[in-house]
Design a protein around this motif. Structure first.
Motif, PDB file in Angstrom:
ATOM      1  N   LYS A 186      37.592  42.763  32.473  1.00 15.32           N
ATOM      2  CA  LYS A 186      36.713  42.435  31.364  1.00 15.32           C
ATOM      3  C   LYS A 186      37.339  41.298  30.577  1.00 15.32           C
ATOM      4  N   LEU A 187      36.562  40.278  30.298  1.00 13.98           N
ATOM      5  CA  LEU A 187      37.107  39.118  29.595  1.00 13.98           C
ATOM      6  C   LEU A 187      37.607  39.512  28.215  1.00 13.98           C
ATOM      7  N   PRO A 188      38.786  38.997  27.804  1.00 17.86           N
ATOM      8  CA  PRO A 188      39.343  39.330  26.496  1.00 17.86           C
ATOM      9  C   PRO A 188      38.735  38.518  25.348  1.00 17.86           C
ATOM     10  N   PHE A 189      37.676  37.766  25.645  1.00 15.02           N
ATOM     11  CA  PHE A 189      37.029  36.958  24.615  1.00 15.02           C
ATOM     12  C   PHE A 189      35.550  36.804  24.955  1.00 15.02           C
ATOM     13  N   PHE A 190      34.783  36.363  23.960  1.00 21.76           N
ATOM     14  CA  PHE A 190      33.354  36.109  24.156  1.00 21.76           C
ATOM     15  C   PHE A 190      33.121  34.609  24.333  1.00 21.76           C
TER      16      PHE A 190
END
Length: 239
Positions: A130-134
């Motif tokens: 899951k990406l740690p940022f948007f």
């Protein structure tokens, strides 16, 4: 007639495996593929950027593309996995050995820098976590305006159900931010069984219209490939 491409076939020191990958890609109708060399620097020790193996040393005779009378086109690509800004070396002469240059930023700050400043062709989106940022629209739009493309790969989603969820979630998040512009879908295949035909890729994501809608654009973008290659040539001339 559509011209399909897969710009991410994982490099292997096993020449027979690479040979099989290239032959399978040609049989599935891909006119262009790129052998991807991954460079992931660490702080513990100095690492050398890998040198690409000449295509004529990997395969004696390029296979003919299914439905066409010409052999498959094989490019060399370098992907730099970045966890620190020092990992990208814009003036490195080793970069000139590759037809395509990609980076995979692991933090929001590096993603922003990649979109707005770095002279690369492709920005890879992680599909194994899951990406740690948007994704924010300002840097994404900046990358689109600069002619960069974002890449989502699908082979991890074939190997593991959890990776499939990450792939779909991260791809949908990206598509929402860029409105489907400048997104390519590649395999990152390590073996022939992980390759899918251009139209079969949509079957991997039957419930995700955002990903499915990008497939034909991403795989058949002959003008997109020409733009990437022209950009890569200009970068090499500037070194």
């Amino acid at each position: 007639m559509s011209v399909f491409m897969d710009l991410n076939l994982s490099y292997s020191s096993d020449k027979s495996r690479l040979h099989s990958l290239i032959e399978s890609a040609a049989h599935l109708g891909f006119s262009t593929v790129a052998i991807n060399y991954v460079f992931e620097p660490t702080a513990k020790k100095k690492q050398e950027i890998p040198a690409p193996t000449p295509i004529n040393e990997l395969i004696d005779q390029l296979p003919i593309v299914q439905g066409r009378s010409r052999p498959i086109r094989v490019l060399n690509r370098l992907t730099v996995v970045m966890s620190d800004s020092s990992h990208f070396r814009p003036s490195s002469p080793e970069y000139r050995c590759f037809d395509l240059l990609a980076i995979q930023p692991t933090t929001e700050k590096l993603f922003h820098a990649a979109c707005m400043m770095y002279d690369v062709d492709i920005i890879c989106i992680s599909v194994t976590e899951k990406l740690p940022f948007f994704f924010k629209r300002a840097p994404v739009n900046g990358a689109v305006d600069r002619g960069l493309v974002f890449e989502v790969s699908y082979s991890a989603s074939i190997r593991d159900a959890t990776m499939r969820r990450y792939t779909i979630a991260n791809a949908v998040s990206l598509m929402d931010s860029c409105k489907g512009k400048n997104v390519i879908l590649s395999s990152a295949a390590e073996k022939p069984l992980e390759l899918r035909g251009p139209y079969d890729i949509t079957n991997l994501y039957p419930s995700s219209s955002a990903v499915s809608a990008a497939v034909v654009y991403s795989c058949s973008g002959v003008m997109l490939l020409r733009h990437i290659m022209n950009k890569a040539v200009k970068r090499r001339l500037l070194f």
